[in-house]
Design a protein around this motif. Sequence first.
Motif, PDB file in Angstrom:
ATOM      1  N   ASP A 170      -6.176   2.279   5.596  1.00  0.00           N
ATOM      2  CA  ASP A 170      -5.123   1.510   4.933  1.00  0.00           C
ATOM      3  C   ASP A 170      -5.468   0.015   5.082  1.00  0.00           C
ATOM      4  N   ALA A 189      -5.665   6.642  -3.163  1.00  0.00           N
ATOM      5  CA  ALA A 189      -5.574   5.722  -2.009  1.00  0.00           C
ATOM      6  C   ALA A 189      -6.343   4.433  -2.294  1.00  0.00           C
ATOM      7  N   PHE A 242       0.827  -1.208   0.000  1.00  0.00           N
ATOM      8  CA  PHE A 242       0.000   0.000   0.000  1.00  0.00           C
ATOM      9  C   PHE A 242       0.866   1.265   0.000  1.00  0.00           C
ATOM     10  N   TYR A 243       1.751   1.388   0.978  1.00  0.00           N
ATOM     11  CA  TYR A 243       2.489   2.648   1.152  1.00  0.00           C
ATOM     12  C   TYR A 243       3.642   2.809   0.153  1.00  0.00           C
ATOM     13  N   GLY A 258      -6.433   1.067  -0.522  1.00  0.00           N
ATOM     14  CA  GLY A 258      -7.161   1.574   0.647  1.00  0.00           C
ATOM     15  C   GLY A 258      -8.664   1.425   0.477  1.00  0.00           C
TER      16      GLY A 258
END
Lengths: 155, 155
Positions: free
Chosen positions: A127, A101, A26-27, A106
């Motif tokens: 998240d 996102a 994700f990040y 997300g």
Amino acid sequence: MHNRGMEQRINFITLGVPDLEAARRFYVDGLGWEPTLEVEGEVVFIQVSPGQLLGLWWADKLEADAGAAGGAPPEEYRGAGMVLSHNVDSEEEVVRVLEEAVTAGGTILKPAERSPDFGGLHGHFADPAGFRWEVAHNPGWRVDADGRVHLGPVP
Amino acid sequence: MHNRGMEQRINFITLGVPDLEAARRFYVDGLGWEPTLEVEGEVVFIQVSPGQLLGLWWADKLEADAGAAGGAPPEEYRGAGMVLSHNVDSEEEVVRVLEEAVTAGGTILKPAERSPDFGGLHGHFADPAGFRWEVAHNPGWRVDADGRVHLGPVP
């Protein structure tokens, strides 16, 4: 230096995640954030403010390290009671960042809407571990070149 | 500016507290942190990093604002899965800051001990709402004048 007591300063925000690879996807892969340090399969640190890193670490290890006897919290309470906010310069950008996102993995918790508290547009996402983020355009918010934040009074 | 996607940036860390006056007594009166903005009985914002404010807000309002249907989490899960860290320059300062946090109204979760992860001294406390803080001296941690953080590899 630093002899005046506990300074008003946060150097790490560490999130305990049940799946480090999912958090990394994700990040790092999804949002494109660059790690300052990562130890594969162990921990990821990402700079999110001058002097400050966001840490992604295994939930069980974080709890044990913090002296918690009970182990990691139930999924529905991960990050309970806390929101991290990302402020942007326009309402269009709020919408765009929320979309980004979601593309990264997300989940939208609240689509962009006008805030009754500060008058700008904002929305929330979670998240993959469930930690909550707000994306906001607040017309009364400003950061000076030296990092000092100004915030208009709540209407 | 800001057209490259979601930047790696946190502008607010907002903690939902069940008792705003208790939170204010701890952070403002106890630790001596200066609010950037406060609206009496409503919200307190304190700068904790360049471009970043710590927010103290009523827990029920934070949950409703974030789109949560269930209201504020049970006390034992407040801040679950997350730790805020305050890094200092010496082991003596770890001990002193932990003492200061207790004097301000915090509760020790783990007394100062050596970290098996980074080799320095650290300990943990909870604020009156239960949000967890680590106080750490990490010999491998350094912040440049421009705010860039360097972190030695985990041993």
